[in-house]
Enzyme design. Structure first.
Site, short mmCIF file in Angstrom:
data_model
loop_
_atom_site.label_atom_id
_atom_site.label_comp_id
_atom_site.label_asym_id
_atom_site.label_seq_id
_atom_site.Cartn_x
_atom_site.Cartn_y
_atom_site.Cartn_z
N SER A 93 -3.08 -7.75 2.84
CA SER A 93 -3.34 -7.63 4.28
C SER A 93 -3.73 -8.97 4.88
O SER A 93 -3.32 -9.30 6.00
CB SER A 93 -4.45 -6.60 4.52
OG SER A 93 -4.03 -5.32 4.11
N LYS B 200 -15.04 -8.43 5.62
CA LYS B 200 -13.75 -8.86 6.15
C LYS B 200 -13.80 -8.89 7.67
O LYS B 200 -14.53 -8.12 8.30
CB LYS B 200 -12.64 -7.90 5.71
CG LYS B 200 -12.32 -7.97 4.23
CD LYS B 200 -11.13 -7.08 3.90
CE LYS B 200 -10.76 -7.19 2.43
NZ LYS B 200 -9.62 -6.32 2.10
N HIS C 299 0.84 -1.21 0.00
CA HIS C 299 0.00 0.00 0.00
C HIS C 299 0.87 1.26 0.00
O HIS C 299 0.60 2.21 -0.73
CB HIS C 299 -0.90 0.04 1.24
CG HIS C 299 -1.93 -1.03 1.31
ND1 HIS C 299 -2.08 -1.84 2.41
CD2 HIS C 299 -2.88 -1.41 0.42
CE1 HIS C 299 -3.09 -2.68 2.19
NE2 HIS C 299 -3.58 -2.45 0.98
N ARG D 98 -2.31 -6.17 -8.28
CA ARG D 98 -1.28 -7.18 -8.10
C ARG D 98 -1.34 -8.24 -9.19
O ARG D 98 -0.34 -8.71 -9.68
CB ARG D 98 -1.45 -7.88 -6.75
CG ARG D 98 -1.20 -7.02 -5.55
CD ARG D 98 -1.57 -7.75 -4.32
NE ARG D 98 -3.00 -8.05 -4.38
CZ ARG D 98 -3.78 -8.24 -3.35
NH1 ARG D 98 -3.31 -8.20 -2.16
NH2 ARG D 98 -5.06 -8.49 -3.52
#
Length: 158
Positions: A128, A41, A17, A90
């Site tokens: 994460s 999440k 990030h 990504r």
């Protein structure tokens, strides 16, 4: 080049990030990191804790500010007169999802543009979720997150 929003849940913020923030800060006059809740999440940090951690690790960027918002990102953009959204990618799977989001944001506000920044090679595997998994089982995350974040994560899992 004006203002841009870099949105995410950032639970926790990773070196990946930070790489996107640093690169976006070189492109745009101002970058606002917008921390959004993600109810799908299982969050490690509260929204306020995430905002505070991000403020701590982005102090060195004079043109980066941190905010939080609950609602449609495009509404935040409209309220703040911002037409640029930065998203990090990504893998191809990221692109598929982010492309759909960009098109929806464009439908909701035709003035909004999404700028995709490819991750650096050394961060292409980093997320994460992976960081949380590694630290949960006692693995080393010192090269995955800033030291301040590592310290807080270790506290949570010990």
């Amino acid at each position: 080049m004006g203002k841009a929003i870099y949105p995410g849940s950032f639970d926790p913020i990773t070196n990946g990030h930070l790489d996107i923030i640093e690169r976006a800060a070189k492109i745009f006059d101002e970058v606002i990191v917008v921390v959004l809740p993600n109810v799908s999440k299982n969050n490690l940090f509260t929204l306020e804790e995430r905002v505070n951690l991000i403020k701590t690790v982005t102090k060195k960027f004079s043109n980066v500010s941190i905010d939080s918002y609950s609602g449609l990102l495009v509404d935040y953009a409209n309220k703040n007169n911002i037409t640029n959204i930065v998203k990090g990618l990504r893998a191809v799977s990221d692109f598929e999802y982010e492309f759909q989001m960009a098109l929806m944001n464009k439908k909701l506000n035709p003035e909004v543009e999404t700028v995709f920044l490819m991750t650096s090679n050394n961060n292409s595997y980093l997320s994460s979720s992976i960081v949380k998994e590694v630290v949960k089982y006692g693995g080393c995350i010192s090269d995955l997150v800033p030291p301040e974040v590592e310290k807080e994560m270790i506290k949570r899992y010990t």
